[in-house]
Design a protein around this motif. Structure first.
Motif, PDB file in Angstrom:
ATOM      1  N   ASP A 112       0.841  -1.201   0.000  1.00  0.00           N
ATOM      2  CA  ASP A 112       0.000   0.000   0.000  1.00  0.00           C
ATOM      3  C   ASP A 112       0.875   1.249   0.000  1.00  0.00           C
ATOM      4  OD1 ASP A 112      -2.263  -1.580   0.115  1.00  0.00           O
ATOM      5  OD2 ASP A 112      -2.437  -1.452   2.302  1.00  0.00           O
ATOM      6  N   MET A 113       0.450   2.244  -0.767  1.00  0.00           N
ATOM      7  CA  MET A 113       1.191   3.497  -0.853  1.00  0.00           C
ATOM      8  C   MET A 113       0.655   4.509   0.154  1.00  0.00           C
ATOM      9  SD  MET A 113       3.593   3.026  -3.018  1.00  0.00           S
ATOM     10  CE  MET A 113       4.192   4.684  -3.209  1.00  0.00           C
ATOM     11  N   LYS A 114       1.560   5.311   0.698  1.00  0.00           N
ATOM     12  CA  LYS A 114       1.226   6.379   1.633  1.00  0.00           C
ATOM     13  C   LYS A 114       1.973   7.615   1.163  1.00  0.00           C
ATOM     14  CE  LYS A 114       1.008   7.259   6.562  1.00  0.00           C
ATOM     15  NZ  LYS A 114      -0.398   7.580   6.455  1.00  0.00           N
ATOM     16  N   GLU A 115       1.218   8.684   0.888  1.00  0.00           N
ATOM     17  CA  GLU A 115       1.839   9.874   0.304  1.00  0.00           C
ATOM     18  C   GLU A 115       1.451  11.152   1.029  1.00  0.00           C
ATOM     19  OE1 GLU A 115       0.434   9.498  -3.711  1.00  0.00           O
ATOM     20  OE2 GLU A 115       1.914   7.979  -4.203  1.00  0.00           O
ATOM     21  N   ASP A 116       1.101  11.057   2.328  1.00  0.00           N
ATOM     22  CA  ASP A 116       0.612  12.229   3.048  1.00  0.00           C
ATOM     23  C   ASP A 116       1.539  12.692   4.171  1.00  0.00           C
ATOM     24  OD1 ASP A 116       0.178  10.027   4.628  1.00  0.00           O
ATOM     25  OD2 ASP A 116      -1.841  10.604   5.251  1.00  0.00           O
ATOM     26  N   ILE A 117       2.775  12.212   4.182  1.00  0.00           N
ATOM     27  CA  ILE A 117       3.725  12.641   5.197  1.00  0.00           C
ATOM     28  C   ILE A 117       4.788  13.501   4.536  1.00  0.00           C
ATOM     29  CG2 ILE A 117       5.459  11.890   6.868  1.00  0.00           C
ATOM     30  CD1 ILE A 117       3.795   9.431   7.380  1.00  0.00           C
ATOM     31  N   ARG A 118       4.964  14.683   5.082  1.00  0.00           N
ATOM     32  CA  ARG A 118       5.924  15.642   4.539  1.00  0.00           C
ATOM     33  C   ARG A 118       7.341  15.271   4.985  1.00  0.00           C
ATOM     34  NH1 ARG A 118       5.496  20.270   1.968  1.00  0.00           N
ATOM     35  NH2 ARG A 118       3.294  20.685   2.201  1.00  0.00           N
ATOM     36  N   LEU A 119       8.323  15.528   4.126  1.00  0.00           N
ATOM     37  CA  LEU A 119       9.730  15.367   4.484  1.00  0.00           C
ATOM     38  C   LEU A 119       9.993  16.255   5.696  1.00  0.00           C
ATOM     39  CD1 LEU A 119      12.579  14.241   3.703  1.00  0.00           C
ATOM     40  CD2 LEU A 119      12.894  16.361   2.414  1.00  0.00           C
ATOM     41  N   PRO A 120      10.458  15.679   6.816  1.00  0.00           N
ATOM     42  CA  PRO A 120      10.635  16.502   8.016  1.00  0.00           C
ATOM     43  C   PRO A 120      11.750  17.526   7.853  1.00  0.00           C
ATOM     44  CG  PRO A 120      11.425  14.268   8.393  1.00  0.00           C
ATOM     45  CD  PRO A 120      10.807  14.289   7.034  1.00  0.00           C
ATOM     46  N   GLU A 121      11.643  18.591   8.638  1.00  0.00           N
ATOM     47  CA  GLU A 121      12.701  19.598   8.652  1.00  0.00           C
ATOM     48  C   GLU A 121      13.786  19.146   9.611  1.00  0.00           C
ATOM     49  OE1 GLU A 121      10.881  23.310   9.655  1.00  0.00           O
ATOM     50  OE2 GLU A 121       9.598  23.304   7.889  1.00  0.00           O
TER      51      GLU A 121
END
Length: 163
Positions: A112-121
């Motif tokens: 399953d794909m997950k695409e809602d987490i932003r690259l952390p700072e």
């Protein structure tokens, strides 16, 4: 006999939020465990108990770090008081891509794909970007709690063909 069920009725379900946290007596908390302080999920880093005095029950002094922001919180509570312990889930995903908008494209073990987490700072985000640009296969560790998710660690993917 009349039918009491009408097809025109609307039925709604409600979420009580019970799965977000569990009530626990303060004296049962332990260093390294989790607790909600100011409605934020935190990891307990220090804990001390004062003796019972003439002003009531023993008090517990908690020092905890927010698991998502690393902000330090402190709380003092009677040892017999109920505290809320957040449910914290740790999941691992394979990093597939980093989008132009700065979101991680992650794949779970079952595909399953997950695409809602932003690259952390910060340091962890810089490390992910650097290692991804160097074509390393990476595993991203994500914590989820209180309807929030965040990247907490990155490691190289192990080759499953090697023992």
């Amino acid at each position: 006999m009349a039918n009491n069920f009408d097809d025109d009725n609307e039925y709604h379900s409600a979420d009580a939020g019970a799965s977000l946290f569990v009530p626990t007596i303060c004296s049962n908390l332990r260093k390294g465990g989790h607790v909600l302080i100011k409605d934020r999920p935190c990891k307990i880093v220090e804990m001390s108990t004062s003796k019972t005095g003439k002003h009531g029950s023993a008090k517990v002094h908690l020092v905890a770090i927010d698991i998502f922001t690393n902000k330090k919180y402190e709380d003092i509570s009677p040892s017999s008081a109920n505290m809320q312990v957040p449910n914290v889930a740790r999941r691992e995903y394979q990093l597939v891509n980093i989008s132009d908008e700065g979101f991680l494209e992650l794949m779970s073990e079952n595909g399953d794909m997950k695409e809602d987490i932003r690259l952390p700072e910060g340091d962890i985000g810089s490390e992910i970007r650097r290692r991804f640009d160097a074509d390393e296969s990476l595993v991203i560790q994500v914590l989820a709690s209180m309807k929030e998710e965040g990247v907490v660690a990155v490691r190289a993917m192990q080759d499953k063909s090697k023992p």
